[in-house]
Design a protein around this motif. Structure first.
Motif, PDB file in Angstrom:
ATOM      1  N   ASN A  43       0.825  -1.206   0.000  1.00 29.71           N
ATOM      2  CA  ASN A  43       0.000   0.000   0.000  1.00 29.71           C
ATOM      3  C   ASN A  43       0.861   1.259   0.000  1.00 29.71           C
ATOM      4  N   GLU A  46       1.986   2.086  -3.355  1.00 33.98           N
ATOM      5  CA  GLU A  46       0.887   2.578  -4.181  1.00 33.98           C
ATOM      6  C   GLU A  46       0.397   3.951  -3.714  1.00 33.98           C
ATOM      7  N   ARG A  48      -0.772   4.810  -0.691  1.00 34.51           N
ATOM      8  CA  ARG A  48      -1.916   4.768   0.217  1.00 34.51           C
ATOM      9  C   ARG A  48      -1.483   4.383   1.624  1.00 34.51           C
ATOM     10  N   HIS A  65      -6.877   0.518   1.341  1.00 37.48           N
ATOM     11  CA  HIS A  65      -7.121   0.177  -0.065  1.00 37.48           C
ATOM     12  C   HIS A  65      -8.629   0.115  -0.276  1.00 37.48           C
ATOM     13  N   GLU A  66      -9.025   0.660  -1.403  1.00 32.65           N
ATOM     14  CA  GLU A  66     -10.437   0.716  -1.730  1.00 32.65           C
ATOM     15  C   GLU A  66     -10.854  -0.544  -2.490  1.00 32.65           C
ATOM     16  N   HIS A  67     -12.080  -0.950  -2.264  1.00 33.40           N
ATOM     17  CA  HIS A  67     -12.710  -1.946  -3.125  1.00 33.40           C
ATOM     18  C   HIS A  67     -14.119  -1.447  -3.397  1.00 33.40           C
TER      19      HIS A  67
END
Length: 146
Positions: A43, A46, A48, A65-67
């Motif tokens: 993360n 990336e 984040r 982290h988004e989902h």
């Protein structure tokens, strides 16, 4: 306390002095400190992950982290992170993370049944959503003005 983009050095610093309660949490989740480190590193790379800094020391890392319907958090901290002042700071900072994640609900989990953990999540604004895969799922609803 302040937050900034986390670096690899921040992550290494936190894990050098990782609190026992965090190690216990990882074990209860069926992981170990190395897999938690690796997940946080992914993360971080990336963009984040934030370092939570007290004075000139990084005392914690929060990543997300988004989902599809929420953003999940990952966390690591040193023992001196856990106090009332940092909980108040996190109440503001998690809303910033939520804004970065598009105002999705924020999901955080705890595998250990520690009463102070539930209290801290409530103070920050989370709602207990029950058990999920052996963990208590805490959800921070989207900001009303988001």
């Amino acid at each position: 306390m302040r937050a900034r983009a986390a670096t690899v050095g921040d992550l290494e610093d936190v894990f050098r002095g990782l609190s026992k309660r965090m190690s216990d949490e990882y074990v209860a989740a069926g992981k170990d400190s190395k897999s938690a480190y690796d997940n946080l590193m992914m993360n971080l790379k990336e963009g984040r992950a934030h370092a939570l800094v007290e004075g000139d020391r990084t005392v914690a890392i929060i990543a997300w982290h988004e989902h599809a319907d929420a953003a999940d958090t990952l966390f690591a901290a040193q023992e001196d992170f856990f106090n009332a002042a940092t909980v108040r700071f996190c109440k503001r900072h998690i809303r910033h993370v939520q804004a970065l994640a598009g105002n999705l609900p924020i999901h955080s989990r705890s595998w250990l049944d520690r009463p102070e953990v539930a209290k801290w999540f409530r103070v920050i604004g989370y709602v207990d959503r029950g058990r999920e895969n052996g963990a208590t799922l805490f959800e921070l609803p989207p900001a009303a003005n988001g």
